[in-house]
Design an enzyme around this catalytic site. Sequence first.
Site, short mmCIF file in Angstrom:
data_model
loop_
_atom_site.label_atom_id
_atom_site.label_comp_id
_atom_site.label_asym_id
_atom_site.label_seq_id
_atom_site.Cartn_x
_atom_site.Cartn_y
_atom_site.Cartn_z
N MET A 1 11.28 24.15 -0.85
CA MET A 1 10.37 23.20 -1.50
C MET A 1 11.14 22.16 -2.32
O MET A 1 10.83 20.98 -2.28
CB MET A 1 9.38 23.94 -2.39
CG MET A 1 8.27 23.03 -2.90
SD MET A 1 7.08 23.88 -3.95
CE MET A 1 6.26 24.96 -2.80
N ARG B 1 -10.44 0.46 15.00
CA ARG B 1 -10.20 1.33 13.84
C ARG B 1 -11.14 0.91 12.72
O ARG B 1 -11.93 1.70 12.24
CB ARG B 1 -8.74 1.22 13.40
CG ARG B 1 -8.38 2.15 12.26
CD ARG B 1 -6.90 2.10 11.92
NE ARG B 1 -6.48 0.84 11.26
CZ ARG B 1 -5.27 0.61 10.80
NH1 ARG B 1 -4.33 1.53 10.91
NH2 ARG B 1 -4.97 -0.54 10.23
N TYR C 1 15.92 30.57 3.17
CA TYR C 1 14.80 31.38 3.67
C TYR C 1 15.04 31.79 5.13
O TYR C 1 15.43 30.96 5.95
CB TYR C 1 13.49 30.61 3.58
CG TYR C 1 12.94 30.50 2.20
CD1 TYR C 1 12.51 31.63 1.50
CD2 TYR C 1 12.82 29.27 1.57
CE1 TYR C 1 11.99 31.54 0.23
CE2 TYR C 1 12.29 29.15 0.29
CZ TYR C 1 11.88 30.30 -0.37
OH TYR C 1 11.36 30.19 -1.63
N LYS D 1 0.84 -1.21 0.00
CA LYS D 1 0.00 0.00 0.00
C LYS D 1 0.87 1.26 0.00
O LYS D 1 2.04 1.21 0.39
CB LYS D 1 -0.93 -0.01 1.21
CG LYS D 1 -0.23 0.08 2.54
CD LYS D 1 -1.19 -0.18 3.71
CE LYS D 1 -0.45 -0.10 5.03
NZ LYS D 1 -1.22 -0.65 6.14
C1 LIG Z 1 -0.39 -1.65 6.89
C2 LIG Z 1 -0.98 -2.91 7.37
C3 LIG Z 1 -0.18 -4.03 7.66
C4 LIG Z 1 1.33 -4.00 7.62
O1 LIG Z 1 1.83 -3.47 8.82
P1 LIG Z 1 3.41 -3.38 9.09
O2 LIG Z 1 3.49 -2.87 10.47
O3 LIG Z 1 3.96 -2.41 8.10
O4 LIG Z 1 3.95 -4.73 8.91
C5 LIG Z 1 -0.82 -5.21 7.98
N1 LIG Z 1 -2.17 -5.28 8.06
C6 LIG Z 1 -2.96 -4.22 7.83
C7 LIG Z 1 -4.43 -4.37 7.95
C8 LIG Z 1 -2.40 -2.99 7.49
O5 LIG Z 1 -3.19 -1.93 7.29
#
Ligand SMILES: *Cc1c(COP(=O)(O)O)cnc(C)c1O
Length: 334
Positions: free
Chosen positions: A289, A116, A243, A33
Amino acid sequence: MAFIKINKQNFYHNLNQIALKTGSVEKIAIVLKDNAYGHGLILMARLASEFGIHHAVVRNMAEAEQIKAFFQTILVLGDRIIQDEVCSFAINTLDDIKEADKGAKVELKVDTGMHRNGIALDELDMALDLIKAQGLDLVGVMTHYRAADELSSELFWQQKQFETVKHKVLKSGFSGLRFHSHNSAAILRSKSFDEELLRVGIGAYGYNELPVPFDKTVLKPVMSLYAKKVSTRVLKEGERIGYGGDFITPSSMTVSTYDLGYGDGWCRGDSRQPYMTSEGLAILGRVSMDFIALESEKEEVCVMNDAQAAAKQFATISYEVTTSLSDSIPKQLV
Ligand SMILES: *Cc1c(COP(=O)(O)O)cnc(C)c1O
């Protein structure tokens, strides 16, 4: 332009260490992700696939589409649930089930204490009934730990809750499911692993974020960040840089501008506590930037080769440092 080197050997070292924990590569799902935590989605997908990993986890369908060719299964954590050959979708709420396309592959996320996302424990029966009624293809059941990286018994408490969930789901007549709960911290501190899948993110990228050494697994950073020289100038004593002129030269200095800034996702930080690059150079004055100033004449400098060390300087975590880096920074495989 600034660029990122991706160290394939280090990535494979980490994956090998993790495979020792899971008992097989087959059980690893690589979490890709957010542009593979800033490492480059497609590049990391390809490398993971070449290593022999068949499963991936992403945030949305747009990410999944780009890496479909590399994996047997892709778990989409948060997107509309549709029918797809490769992708399964996390169910985060009861409404997700009602709005899902018939026949879609789904993985039920159960809230065992993080609060969550996921179905509450007392909604589990209802969720399972709805899944059946809606004609969804339940392929997995998952949960996420809130404190796998903390020295407390919370992890074990949540694991116990998840055990109860497993029994309930199996008793409801579902079969062939993959149960998964472990992230990097959980697998790093686990002595044994008996689930079908591990969702590993940060550990694969080389960081052990456990605050105390629960175990001795050595992981190696996969990413290093470089900036290129744009121009050089010799400044006299008492001149001010950038800056606000925050940095005042204590003596005559040769200073170069390098092409990395907060526009690239590099943290602007606080010029009163200057960031030290991995080569030991302090960023002089404020981060612009697109530029930083360093006392160097080198064509290229390594700004960061360990996001965890950088994170300490910025009072954050490795995840934020790497994930913030812009997708558009070119990646070089070494
Ligand atoms: C991001 C995520 C992970 C991975 O977590 P890490 O701490 O980076 O290994 C696993 N499960 C879910 C649901 C996540 O959102």
